[in-house]
Write an enzyme that holds these catalytic residues in place. Structure first.
Site, PDB file in Angstrom:
ATOM      1  CG  ASP A  89       2.476  13.456 -67.229  1.00  0.00           C
ATOM      2  OD1 ASP A  89       2.709  13.660 -68.440  1.00  0.00           O
ATOM      3  OD2 ASP A  89       1.337  13.579 -66.728  1.00  0.00           O
ATOM      4  CD  GLU A 152      -2.418  13.256 -71.253  1.00  0.00           C
ATOM      5  OE1 GLU A 152      -3.421  13.115 -71.988  1.00  0.00           O
ATOM      6  OE2 GLU A 152      -2.132  12.465 -70.332  1.00  0.00           O
TER       7      GLU A 152
END
Length: 474
Positions: A89, A152
């Site tokens: 991500d 994250e």
């Protein structure tokens, strides 16, 4: 032939494929989105994870997808002794890129794009390390598991989910920082404050103000609408503020004595605010300098500007300045502010705190400072620092391999950023960025140096051999 030579030959032969695989991932805009069935963090992160696992399978590795929260990639089905934690991500692209942030353009040995360094390039580097060890046939007695997350940047709910299903391997590093070894991660305070006040009626006034979009990003832009002043009244003061702060201002006459102000700075990571130019604090400096009506709302804005002044990277004005030898100085990033003359404001900040910090010497100091201006602090969002002993066998193995492949002295360092290993006992951050290189993660024109990323992959491959091979001392 020595392991090092075989590993170097493998990566020389696979360089173009290595580059192409990073580009495949970068082209996916994997910013967190609205959760959907089977896509807990939206379409982009799920697509990036699926592409990552597809690449791993093309390289002959074993994969598993845990409901699009996390994927795992393994060399074999042996007991996993080493875990490598990465993520696919990314934060939003922001503004002012020189290239398309999702085209992964290569220029003069550098690849530009969102996620090249944080953390898609490193995930591919780790994946290729697994593939190299497998293809070269090095004898192993343990597995290395690459654990690939998708949240994250927005709270690490992916890691929480993974750890609720499986235990982390006993030795873990994340390729989400820089070399040599980061064994200390500062703690963090990420929280907010707010206020309500009477609707503003006097002129001149700020009708609304908006700045920042993510708490762990130095805001590259901020905007405000001012009513009751002419554009030339603001322009002269804005020029002086630009000279002082480095923040540029675009002014637009809206008519009826209303002016739109756009502040333009340079974004960056909240853990290193000194490397960026905070557009929001620059805008507040301008607002504080304008001849506005002395109202409750304006006094609150001026109070915020005093507590979080421009270029105060270490929290001195907030009364939070502190440091220790092991982990360095506290840093402060004023991240987000929303203000309306109808009577509401909310601000958010991100402070990275050293080992000597406590809730008492941070919250108990800041709360009364904010209260002087009627601003209510939300107590919470405190994350303690992380420390892994430098003399552990694991850390010393990483340092030795780093020295072997770079010829540079290995040492342990502390950072302000928080990584996946922050709450994993014994975990460290290990590369892939070489010391002294600012890859502009979380900012525009994020990049990697391709040869450095290849070198990192070689280092990771050797670490796998050292820790999971037949001669492992683990």
């Amino acid at each position: 032939m020595k392991e090092k030579q075989l590993i170097e030959q493998y990566f020389a032969a696979h360089k173009e494929q290595f580059i192409a695989h990073i580009q495949r991932l970068v082209e996916i805009r994997s910013v967190k989105g609205e959760a959907r069935e089977g896509m807990p963090f939206g379409e982009g992160p799920a697509a990036a994870l699926q592409e990552t696992l597809a690449i791993a399978e093309e390289l002959g590795l074993l994969t598993n997808n845990l409901e699009n929260y996390v994927g795992t990639i393994s060399i074999n089905d042996f007991e996993s002794k080493l875990g490598i934690l990465g993520h696919v991500d990314v934060v939003g692209e922001g503004q002012n890129w020189s290239t398309d942030p999702y085209k992964a353009v290569v220029i003069d040995g550098k690849m530009y794009g969102r996620g090249t360094s944080d953390d898609k390039g490193p995930v591919i580097a780790a994946m290729y390390a697994l593939a190299a060890v497998k293809e070269l046939g090095f004898p192993l007695k343990y597995n290395t598991k690459l654990i690939v997350g998708t949240d994250e940047e927005s709270g690490m709910a992916d890691l929480d989910y993974y750890l609720s299903k499986e235990a982390a391997p006993p030795y873990v590093f994340t390729p989400d920082a820089e070399f040599p070894v980061i064994n200390i991660e500062k703690g963090a305070i990420r929280t907010s404050f707010s206020a309500s006040f009477a609707c503003e009626t006097g002129l001149p006034r700020v009708n609304e103000l908006q700045g920042g979009y993510k708490v762990n990003v130095v805001p590259p832009e901020a905007t405000a609408e001012v009513e009751g002043l002419e554009l030339p009244d603001i322009s002269e003061i804005a020029s002086k503020v630009t000279t002082k702060t480095g923040v540029n201002f675009e002014l637009r006459d809206l008519g009826e004595k209303k002016v739109h102000i756009k502040a333009i700075g340079i974004g960056g990571h909240a853990s290193t605010p000194e490397t960026a130019i905070n557009a929001l604090t620059g805008l507040l400096a301008l607002i504080a300098a304008l001849p506005l009506h002395d109202s409750e709302g304006h006094r609150k804005l001026r109070g915020i500007a005093e507590i979080f002044p421009h270029d105060d990277y270490y929290g001195a004005a907030a009364g939070l300045a502190m440091e220790d030898k092991e982990s360095g100085k506290l840093t402060m990033n004023f991240s987000i502010l929303s203000y309306s003359s109808s009577g509401q404001l909310e601000g958010q900040f991100d402070s990275r705190v050293p080992l000597c910090a406590t809730e008492a010497n941070t919250f108990d100091v800041l709360e009364p400072k904010l209260a002087q201006y009627g601003l209510k602090l939300v107590r919470g969002g405190y994350e303690p620092p992380h420390l892994t002993p430098a003399d552990s066998l694991f850390v010393q193995t990483l340092l030795n391999v780093y020295e072997q492949y770079t010829g540079e002295k290995g040492e342990c360092i502390a950072i302000g950023g928080g990584t996946y290993v922050h709450e994993i006992e014994g975990g460290v951050a290990f590369g892939p960025t070489m010391p002294g290189i600012d890859t502009r993660m979380h900012s525009n024109d994020e990049f990697i140096i391709i040869d450095d990323m290849l070198k990192a992959a070689q280092i990771y491959a050797q670490v796998i051999v050292e820790l999971c091979g037949e001669k492992s001392k683990l």
